[in-house]
Write an enzyme that holds these catalytic residues in place. Sequence first.
Site, PDB file in Angstrom:
ATOM      1  N   PHE A 163       7.759  74.595  48.946  1.00 46.40           N
ATOM      2  CA  PHE A 163       8.164  75.972  48.670  1.00 46.40           C
ATOM      3  C   PHE A 163       6.929  76.778  48.297  1.00 46.40           C
ATOM      4  CE2 PHE A 163      12.170  73.832  48.329  1.00 46.40           C
ATOM      5  CZ  PHE A 163      13.136  74.784  48.649  1.00 46.40           C
ATOM      6  N   THR A 171      10.438  69.150  50.543  1.00 47.58           N
ATOM      7  CA  THR A 171      10.269  70.501  51.077  1.00 47.58           C
ATOM      8  C   THR A 171       9.212  71.223  50.258  1.00 47.58           C
ATOM      9  OG1 THR A 171      12.530  70.692  51.922  1.00 47.58           O
ATOM     10  CG2 THR A 171      11.366  72.736  51.478  1.00 47.58           C
TER      11      THR A 171
END
Length: 387
Positions: free
Chosen positions: A286, A284
């Site tokens: 960020f 992921t």
Amino acid sequence: MDLQQCRSRIDQIDEKLVSLFCERMKVVEDVAAYKKENHLPVLQSGRETAVLEHVSQLAGPVYGEAAKALFTAMMNISKTQQIMRFQEESADSYRTFLMDALERSKGNRLPSAAKVACQGVEGAYSQRACLQLFSEPDILFLKTFDDVFRAIEQGGADFGVLPIENSTAGSVTAVYDLMRKHHFYICMGTRVKVDHSLLVKPGVKLEEIKKVYSHEQGLAQCTAYIGSHPSWEPVKYPNTAAAAKYVSESLERGTAAIASDLCAQLYGLEILEQGIQDAKSNYTRFICISKQPWIYPDADKISLAFTLPHRAGTLNQLISQVAANNLNLTKLESRPIPNTDFEFMFYLDVEGSLHNQKILNFVCGLHQSLNFLEFLGNYRERTERPN
């Protein structure tokens, strides 16, 4: 004529084509100078249509469409050249805005200690991302993405750390929407390896589970695993760690959470299965957001949001501009704009820094030529905690 002779003939023709192309581009420079002097627009669709029809007729029925494709590419390059000529001497407010950000950021870096807002509770992946970006953060955990933006807006935090994209489930569209709503900027990014586990209260067996709680991205990243248990009801929760906390406090025995192993330790849960995400290489992205743009000297990625005019070939023209500036396009996606008749917002990431004058010209040129352009940030994406 054998293959080598054919290739030799092609090489001779290519030399003539390149010479004619360069000659054409020199004339384009003259056209750009005339348009600039006489305040004429770069795009003149009537002229473009006439040229394409003419070359199609010249090429005949066999090569007509191919000739149109070739000349469309050449005219896109010509328009890019003209736009770059127009913007070289531009001093509009948008350029001033970006140059002010560059000047303010000069010699600065992301601080090691700061008040940072994250969505979720202790153990969230956003906490891990925050620790990769800041060595000494004072973390403020908040319930929703919107709460993070409001905290920064109201002075309760200096920065915010939020997920923007997952390698399996795609973009976190709510964060993109809030970026535009609040007019915030990305000042740094990082990637976090995401490994999901199935967590339950001590003693709960797999066959007892009825509901599985997690963030919608966590559920999406474990679609195959959840699908292999058709009796389970997936339930969206604001955050993976918050889901684990909820399960630990729930009086219902048949509940489980999809979250990290760390959450099991934090909230007294048992790990029934590990690595349940669909893709084992699951990351992921960020972003670290701020109220004003910071373009640190090591910035190497630019994020933009924009709309395109309703004309054929406009996206192709924009991609041609990216290619003409020798930029590596790392992301391009579109989303329908609510309450419109199939209009789309595009999101684009390219590698580069606005500290490079040519790339600064490119972004300013896009702002001048597009219906709408929003600068989301020019930043570096880290993968490890800074020293």
